[in-house]
Design a protein around this motif. Structure first.
Motif, PDB file in Angstrom:
ATOM      1  N   THR A   7       0.834  -1.213   0.000  1.00 17.62           N
ATOM      2  CA  THR A   7       0.000   0.000   0.000  1.00 17.62           C
ATOM      3  C   THR A   7       0.864   1.256   0.000  1.00 17.62           C
ATOM      4  O   THR A   7       0.596   2.227  -0.724  1.00 17.62           O
ATOM      5  CB  THR A   7      -0.922  -0.001   1.227  1.00 17.62           C
ATOM      6  OG1 THR A   7      -1.726  -1.189   1.199  1.00 17.62           O
ATOM      7  CG2 THR A   7      -1.829   1.215   1.230  1.00 17.62           C
ATOM      8  N   GLN A  47       3.954   1.480  -1.040  1.00 16.67           N
ATOM      9  CA  GLN A  47       4.608   1.620  -2.334  1.00 16.67           C
ATOM     10  C   GLN A  47       3.653   2.165  -3.395  1.00 16.67           C
ATOM     11  O   GLN A  47       4.029   3.009  -4.216  1.00 16.67           O
ATOM     12  CB  GLN A  47       5.165   0.250  -2.772  1.00 16.67           C
ATOM     13  CG  GLN A  47       6.351  -0.226  -1.931  1.00 16.67           C
ATOM     14  CD  GLN A  47       6.795  -1.616  -2.317  1.00 16.67           C
ATOM     15  OE1 GLN A  47       6.131  -2.291  -3.115  1.00 16.67           O
ATOM     16  NE2 GLN A  47       7.921  -2.046  -1.745  1.00 16.67           N
ATOM     17  N   ALA A  48       2.386   1.687  -3.342  1.00 15.49           N
ATOM     18  CA  ALA A  48       1.402   2.193  -4.309  1.00 15.49           C
ATOM     19  C   ALA A  48       1.133   3.678  -4.094  1.00 15.49           C
ATOM     20  O   ALA A  48       1.058   4.477  -5.051  1.00 15.49           O
ATOM     21  CB  ALA A  48       0.113   1.395  -4.201  1.00 15.49           C
ATOM     22  N   LYS A  49       0.994   4.099  -2.802  1.00 18.11           N
ATOM     23  CA  LYS A  49       0.756   5.516  -2.514  1.00 18.11           C
ATOM     24  C   LYS A  49       1.963   6.365  -2.910  1.00 18.11           C
ATOM     25  O   LYS A  49       1.805   7.490  -3.408  1.00 18.11           O
ATOM     26  CB  LYS A  49       0.449   5.697  -1.030  1.00 18.11           C
ATOM     27  CG  LYS A  49      -0.917   5.164  -0.616  1.00 18.11           C
ATOM     28  CD  LYS A  49      -1.185   5.434   0.857  1.00 18.11           C
ATOM     29  CE  LYS A  49      -2.568   4.941   1.263  1.00 18.11           C
ATOM     30  NZ  LYS A  49      -2.844   5.203   2.686  1.00 18.11           N
ATOM     31  N   GLN A  99       4.115   5.662  -5.252  1.00 16.43           N
ATOM     32  CA  GLN A  99       4.124   5.771  -6.710  1.00 16.43           C
ATOM     33  C   GLN A  99       3.057   6.757  -7.189  1.00 16.43           C
ATOM     34  O   GLN A  99       3.297   7.550  -8.117  1.00 16.43           O
ATOM     35  CB  GLN A  99       3.895   4.387  -7.335  1.00 16.43           C
ATOM     36  CG  GLN A  99       5.050   3.413  -7.108  1.00 16.43           C
ATOM     37  CD  GLN A  99       4.746   2.026  -7.647  1.00 16.43           C
ATOM     38  OE1 GLN A  99       3.630   1.777  -8.158  1.00 16.43           O
ATOM     39  NE2 GLN A  99       5.718   1.126  -7.533  1.00 16.43           N
ATOM     40  N   GLU A 100       1.897   6.726  -6.516  1.00 13.14           N
ATOM     41  CA  GLU A 100       0.836   7.672  -6.882  1.00 13.14           C
ATOM     42  C   GLU A 100       1.252   9.105  -6.583  1.00 13.14           C
ATOM     43  O   GLU A 100       1.021  10.025  -7.390  1.00 13.14           O
ATOM     44  CB  GLU A 100      -0.438   7.305  -6.126  1.00 13.14           C
ATOM     45  CG  GLU A 100      -1.633   8.192  -6.482  1.00 13.14           C
ATOM     46  CD  GLU A 100      -2.873   7.816  -5.699  1.00 13.14           C
ATOM     47  OE1 GLU A 100      -3.909   8.511  -5.856  1.00 13.14           O
ATOM     48  OE2 GLU A 100      -2.821   6.828  -4.932  1.00 13.14           O
ATOM     49  N   SER A 101       1.871   9.340  -5.420  1.00 16.23           N
ATOM     50  CA  SER A 101       2.320  10.696  -5.071  1.00 16.23           C
ATOM     51  C   SER A 101       3.406  11.175  -6.024  1.00 16.23           C
ATOM     52  O   SER A 101       3.412  12.339  -6.448  1.00 16.23           O
ATOM     53  CB  SER A 101       2.849  10.716  -3.625  1.00 16.23           C
ATOM     54  OG  SER A 101       1.830  10.341  -2.720  1.00 16.23           O
ATOM     55  N   ALA A 153       3.805  10.150  -9.085  1.00 14.91           N
ATOM     56  CA  ALA A 153       3.176  10.416 -10.381  1.00 14.91           C
ATOM     57  C   ALA A 153       2.442  11.742 -10.368  1.00 14.91           C
ATOM     58  O   ALA A 153       2.511  12.535 -11.330  1.00 14.91           O
ATOM     59  CB  ALA A 153       2.225   9.276 -10.735  1.00 14.91           C
ATOM     60  N   LYS A 154       1.724  12.044  -9.250  1.00 19.06           N
ATOM     61  CA  LYS A 154       0.999  13.312  -9.148  1.00 19.06           C
ATOM     62  C   LYS A 154       1.973  14.488  -9.116  1.00 19.06           C
ATOM     63  O   LYS A 154       1.757  15.526  -9.756  1.00 19.06           O
ATOM     64  CB  LYS A 154       0.124  13.319  -7.901  1.00 19.06           C
ATOM     65  CG  LYS A 154      -0.776  14.542  -7.758  1.00 19.06           C
ATOM     66  CD  LYS A 154      -1.649  14.421  -6.538  1.00 19.06           C
ATOM     67  CE  LYS A 154      -2.584  15.614  -6.459  1.00 19.06           C
ATOM     68  NZ  LYS A 154      -1.885  16.895  -6.399  1.00 19.06           N
ATOM     69  N   GLN A 196       4.996  14.493 -10.333  1.00 22.71           N
ATOM     70  CA  GLN A 196       5.560  14.641 -11.677  1.00 22.71           C
ATOM     71  C   GLN A 196       4.577  15.311 -12.614  1.00 22.71           C
ATOM     72  O   GLN A 196       4.956  16.129 -13.463  1.00 22.71           O
ATOM     73  CB  GLN A 196       5.962  13.263 -12.220  1.00 22.71           C
ATOM     74  CG  GLN A 196       7.165  12.647 -11.510  1.00 22.71           C
ATOM     75  CD  GLN A 196       7.464  11.253 -12.001  1.00 22.71           C
ATOM     76  OE1 GLN A 196       6.676  10.666 -12.751  1.00 22.71           O
ATOM     77  NE2 GLN A 196       8.615  10.727 -11.580  1.00 22.71           N
ATOM     78  N   SER A 197       3.269  14.977 -12.457  1.00 23.36           N
ATOM     79  CA  SER A 197       2.245  15.622 -13.300  1.00 23.36           C
ATOM     80  C   SER A 197       2.128  17.101 -12.976  1.00 23.36           C
ATOM     81  O   SER A 197       1.984  17.953 -13.868  1.00 23.36           O
ATOM     82  CB  SER A 197       0.900  14.919 -13.106  1.00 23.36           C
ATOM     83  OG  SER A 197      -0.115  15.580 -13.838  1.00 23.36           O
TER      84      SER A 197
END
Length: 350
Positions: free
Chosen positions: A276, A278-280, A282-284, A286-287, A289-290
């Motif tokens: 969880t 690691q997923a968060k 990666q999501e943070s 990605a956000k 980076q966006s």
């Protein structure tokens, strides 16, 4: 009827006396025949007969028809055959009836009664042995000469062997019944066989000494069975120890099972939390980076150095318009404030 008439050959008294003599004579003949044939008998299979003449050995008869003079000339003694194994339980090692009654009912008793049937071990313990011996008749004549002394002799030899064997071992080695000891299952059969063989070897050595000294019992020892037991007063304590050991082993096994289950659940939860996180992450990332993609692209554009400043000036007004109040500080000198104009202040009001 006169006395002379009574004694005449044809008289009734004469006939009665004659019949009585005939009956006595016939009975005497039958008794003599029975006496003469008293030692004519059939020797059954599995037995032998020792024929003694006036108490001295004459011969040994095998199974079949035996012809011998009647007693007291010849005496016939039946003995077991060479293939017949005789069992004898040594009751001298068992608790006496008075001691057994004392064990059941309780109460005081003297030392002789209280210690009846107990053997002292090498570590000052107390144990009971129930021993049975199996033997064959090797020499019939020696066996007959010993007669009633054979079984008492076996009792004494077994008692001596039991005392010697027990004195050379500790209680645990004799009982060989300690399930809580590691590796007990592998050694229990070997220890039991060693105990039995030591008792048998001691008895055989003593029988050989008696034979060499001229007191042969005429028997050969085949095997010995030994059963060890504790006194009744200590059985309950040993049972309690074994029960506690079993309960402790069960509790340890249950605790190990619970610990393994808890460890598995903890590993699963840790893996889930890590996945969880690691997923968060990666999501943070990605956000982030966006959100910073535009700035990153502008920063990497070196052809137009003033482009970043123009975009800043275009967007700063919209950003500042959303604030309740704005205080601008000069980046070159933080001691001076840049105050907005009236039009700009009214534009920045919500």
């Amino acid at each position: 009827m006169t006395e002379r008439q009574k004694l005449e050959p044809g008289g009734p008294w004469t006939q009665s006396i004659r019949l009585a003599f005939i009956a006595i004579f016939v009975l005497t003949l039958f008794a003599a025949g029975a006496w003469l044939l008293s030692n004519v008998r059939q020797i059954p299979p599995g037995s032998r007969a020792v024929v003694l003449r006036f108490g001295a050995e004459q011969r040994v008869a095998e199974p079949g028809l035996l012809l011998a003079w009647p007693a007291p000339v010849n005496e016939v003694v039946m003995v077991p055959g060479p293939d017949r194994v005789i069992e004898h339980r040594v009751t001298a090692l068992l608790r006496s009836s008075e001691a057994q009654s004392l064990d059941i009912n309780g109460g005081p008793g003297n030392d002789a009664v209280s210690g009846s049937g107990f053997l002292l071990t090498g570590d000052a313990g107390v144990v009971q042995l129930d021993i049975s011996v199996f033997y064959r008749v090797r020499t019939p004549t020696a066996y007959v000469l010993q007669d009633k002394h054979v079984l008492p002799l076996l009792d004494r030899l077994v008692e001596r062997a039991a005392v010697a064997v027990c004195a050379s071992r500790d209680l645990d080695t004799i009982l060989v019944a300690r399930p809580e000891m590691p590796g007990n299952d592998m050694n229990v059969a070997q220890q039991r066989e060693q105990l039995r063989s030591d008792v048998q070897r001691n008895i055989e050595q003593n029988l050989l000494r008696l034979q060499q000294s001229g007191s042969d019992a005429g028997i050969t020892l085949e095997r010995v069975t030994v059963q060890s037991a504790l006194p009744l007063t200590t059985v309950a304590a040993f049972n309690a120890v074994l029960t506690a050991s079993q309960q402790a082993s069960k509790a340890i096994a249950t605790a190990q099972s619970d610990a393994s289950l808890t460890r598995q659940k903890a590993v699963q939860q840790a893996d889930q939390m890590r996945q969880t996180a690691q997923a968060k992450a990666q999501e943070s990332v990605a956000k982030a980076q966006s959100d910073t993609a535009t700035i990153a692209r502008l920063a990497s554009n070196h052809d137009d150095p003033d482009l970043l400043g123009r975009i800043y000036r275009q967007r700063i007004a919209g950003i500042l318009s959303q604030a309740g109040s704005v205080i601008t500080v000069s980046p070159q000198d933080d001691a001076h404030l840049i105050l907005q104009g009236v039009a700009q202040q009214e534009a920045t009001k919500p």
